[in-house]
Design a protein around this motif. Structure first.
Motif, PDB file in Angstrom:
ATOM      1  N   GLU A 115    -114.017  24.265 -95.033  1.00 12.52           N
ATOM      2  CA  GLU A 115    -112.835  24.474 -94.198  1.00 12.52           C
ATOM      3  C   GLU A 115    -112.639  25.942 -93.847  1.00 12.52           C
ATOM      4  N   ASP A 116    -113.258  26.845 -94.590  1.00 13.59           N
ATOM      5  CA  ASP A 116    -113.108  28.274 -94.344  1.00 13.59           C
ATOM      6  C   ASP A 116    -114.172  28.724 -93.351  1.00 13.59           C
ATOM      7  N   ASP A 117    -113.841  28.688 -92.068  1.00 15.05           N
ATOM      8  CA  ASP A 117    -114.806  29.025 -91.011  1.00 15.05           C
ATOM      9  C   ASP A 117    -115.157  30.502 -90.975  1.00 15.05           C
ATOM     10  N   LYS A 118    -114.308  31.346 -91.571  1.00 13.05           N
ATOM     11  CA  LYS A 118    -114.547  32.783 -91.506  1.00 13.05           C
ATOM     12  C   LYS A 118    -115.534  33.259 -92.570  1.00 13.05           C
ATOM     13  N   ALA A 119    -115.813  32.427 -93.523  1.00 12.92           N
ATOM     14  CA  ALA A 119    -116.713  32.829 -94.610  1.00 12.92           C
ATOM     15  C   ALA A 119    -118.137  32.961 -94.106  1.00 12.92           C
ATOM     16  N   GLU A 120    -118.776  34.050 -94.495  1.00 12.40           N
ATOM     17  CA  GLU A 120    -120.163  34.258 -94.083  1.00 12.40           C
ATOM     18  C   GLU A 120    -121.105  33.341 -94.850  1.00 12.40           C
ATOM     19  N   ASP A 121    -120.894  33.235 -96.140  1.00 10.72           N
ATOM     20  CA  ASP A 121    -121.736  32.378 -96.986  1.00 10.72           C
ATOM     21  C   ASP A 121    -121.041  31.041 -97.139  1.00 10.72           C
ATOM     22  N   LYS A 122    -121.633  29.989 -96.614  1.00  7.73           N
ATOM     23  CA  LYS A 122    -121.009  28.670 -96.629  1.00  7.73           C
ATOM     24  C   LYS A 122    -121.229  27.909 -97.930  1.00  7.73           C
ATOM     25  N   SER A 123    -121.990  28.457 -98.878  1.00  8.50           N
ATOM     26  CA  SER A 123    -122.197  27.717-100.123  1.00  8.50           C
ATOM     27  C   SER A 123    -121.021  27.965-101.064  1.00  8.50           C
ATOM     28  N   PRO A 124    -120.432  26.907-101.592  1.00  8.58           N
ATOM     29  CA  PRO A 124    -119.289  27.053-102.493  1.00  8.58           C
ATOM     30  C   PRO A 124    -119.665  27.813-103.751  1.00  8.58           C
ATOM     31  N   SER A 125    -118.732  28.553-104.276  1.00 13.16           N
ATOM     32  CA  SER A 125    -119.007  29.397-105.437  1.00 13.16           C
ATOM     33  C   SER A 125    -119.473  28.610-106.648  1.00 13.16           C
ATOM     34  N   ILE A 126    -118.985  27.392-106.839  1.00 15.34           N
ATOM     35  CA  ILE A 126    -119.404  26.623-108.006  1.00 15.34           C
ATOM     36  C   ILE A 126    -120.861  26.178-107.872  1.00 15.34           C
ATOM     37  N   TYR A 127    -121.391  26.194-106.655  1.00  9.85           N
ATOM     38  CA  TYR A 127    -122.788  25.821-106.441  1.00  9.85           C
ATOM     39  C   TYR A 127    -123.752  26.952-106.769  1.00  9.85           C
ATOM     40  N   VAL A 128    -123.231  28.161-106.969  1.00  9.85           N
ATOM     41  CA  VAL A 128    -124.098  29.262-107.379  1.00  9.85           C
ATOM     42  C   VAL A 128    -124.662  28.906-108.748  1.00  9.85           C
ATOM     43  N   ARG A 129    -125.946  29.051-108.899  1.00 12.40           N
ATOM     44  CA  ARG A 129    -126.638  28.588-110.108  1.00 12.40           C
ATOM     45  C   ARG A 129    -125.970  29.079-111.388  1.00 12.40           C
ATOM     46  N   LYS A 130    -125.684  30.371-111.448  1.00  8.83           N
ATOM     47  CA  LYS A 130    -125.077  30.964-112.639  1.00  8.83           C
ATOM     48  C   LYS A 130    -123.715  30.323-112.931  1.00  8.83           C
ATOM     49  N   ASN A 131    -122.925  30.098-111.907  1.00 10.22           N
ATOM     50  CA  ASN A 131    -121.596  29.507-112.090  1.00 10.22           C
ATOM     51  C   ASN A 131    -121.679  28.058-112.552  1.00 10.22           C
ATOM     52  N   PHE A 132    -122.567  27.292-111.939  1.00  5.23           N
ATOM     53  CA  PHE A 132    -122.674  25.883-112.306  1.00  5.23           C
ATOM     54  C   PHE A 132    -123.190  25.726-113.730  1.00  5.23           C
ATOM     55  N   ARG A 133    -124.147  26.553-114.101  1.00  2.00           N
ATOM     56  CA  ARG A 133    -124.666  26.482-115.478  1.00  2.00           C
ATOM     57  C   ARG A 133    -123.584  26.846-116.486  1.00  2.00           C
ATOM     58  N   GLU A 134    -122.770  27.836-116.146  1.00  2.00           N
ATOM     59  CA  GLU A 134    -121.665  28.208-117.032  1.00  2.00           C
ATOM     60  C   GLU A 134    -120.662  27.069-117.145  1.00  2.00           C
ATOM     61  N   LEU A 135    -120.397  26.383-116.039  1.00  2.00           N
ATOM     62  CA  LEU A 135    -119.502  25.229-116.061  1.00  2.00           C
ATOM     63  C   LEU A 135    -120.035  24.152-117.011  1.00  2.00           C
ATOM     64  N   MET A 136    -121.323  23.873-116.936  1.00  2.00           N
ATOM     65  CA  MET A 136    -121.918  22.857-117.809  1.00  2.00           C
ATOM     66  C   MET A 136    -121.845  23.277-119.284  1.00  2.00           C
ATOM     67  N   LYS A 137    -122.055  24.561-119.557  1.00  2.00           N
ATOM     68  CA  LYS A 137    -121.949  25.043-120.940  1.00  2.00           C
ATOM     69  C   LYS A 137    -120.520  24.889-121.454  1.00  2.00           C
ATOM     70  N   MET A 138    -119.555  25.295-120.625  1.00  2.00           N
ATOM     71  CA  MET A 138    -118.155  25.182-121.037  1.00  2.00           C
ATOM     72  C   MET A 138    -117.770  23.729-121.263  1.00  2.00           C
ATOM     73  N   LEU A 139    -118.238  22.854-120.398  1.00  2.00           N
ATOM     74  CA  LEU A 139    -117.934  21.434-120.521  1.00  2.00           C
ATOM     75  C   LEU A 139    -118.544  20.852-121.798  1.00  2.00           C
ATOM     76  N   ASN A 140    -119.753  21.238-122.112  1.00  2.00           N
ATOM     77  CA  ASN A 140    -120.393  20.780-123.354  1.00  2.00           C
ATOM     78  C   ASN A 140    -119.631  21.270-124.582  1.00  2.00           C
ATOM     79  N   ARG A 141    -119.195  22.535-124.552  1.00  2.00           N
ATOM     80  CA  ARG A 141    -118.417  23.065-125.679  1.00  2.00           C
ATOM     81  C   ARG A 141    -117.086  22.332-125.809  1.00  2.00           C
ATOM     82  N   ARG A 142    -116.424  22.103-124.693  1.00  2.00           N
ATOM     83  CA  ARG A 142    -115.140  21.396-124.727  1.00  2.00           C
ATOM     84  C   ARG A 142    -115.333  19.970-125.217  1.00  2.00           C
ATOM     85  N   GLY A 143    -116.425  19.349-124.817  1.00  2.00           N
ATOM     86  CA  GLY A 143    -116.721  17.991-125.259  1.00  2.00           C
ATOM     87  C   GLY A 143    -116.972  17.903-126.752  1.00  2.00           C
TER      88      GLY A 143
END
Length: 97
Positions: A39-67
């Motif tokens: 929805e953000d047409d002004k953004a130069e990089d159209k890939s969502p931040s959570i799709y950045v490899r480092k961010n997604f891997r951190e999300l999975m680690k946090m989720l595993n720890r929380r689980g």
């Protein structure tokens, strides 16, 4: 799945793919992130931040720890979404500085 690292992280982690609730929650988060970014047409990089490899891997680690502390499968969809959204927001905020 537009990103092979995201796909591999979800499908190859048995704890994620074996739980329909958790898998669905992560997919909802990814969809929400993709929708918000498109929805953000002004953004130069159209890939969502959570799709950045480092961010997604951190999300999975946090989720595993929380689980390891709470039974994520026992949460309703809204509670799980709230946890995932909080995690994603924290990761994106921490890595954007």
């Amino acid at each position: 799945m537009r990103d092979s690292d995201v796909r591999a992280s979800l499908l190859e982690r048995s704890s994620m793919s074996m739980s329909n609730e958790i898998f669905s929650g992560v997919v909802r988060l990814l969809g929400k992130s993709l929708d918000e970014r498109s929805e953000d047409d002004k953004a130069e990089d159209k890939s969502p931040s959570i799709y950045v490899r480092k961010n997604f891997r951190e999300l999975m680690k946090m989720l595993n720890r929380r689980g390891g502390r709470i039974m994520l499968n026992a949460l309703d969809a809204q509670q799980l979404d709230d946890i995932l959204n909080d995690m994603a927001d924290k990761i994106i905020e921490d890595n954007s500085n």
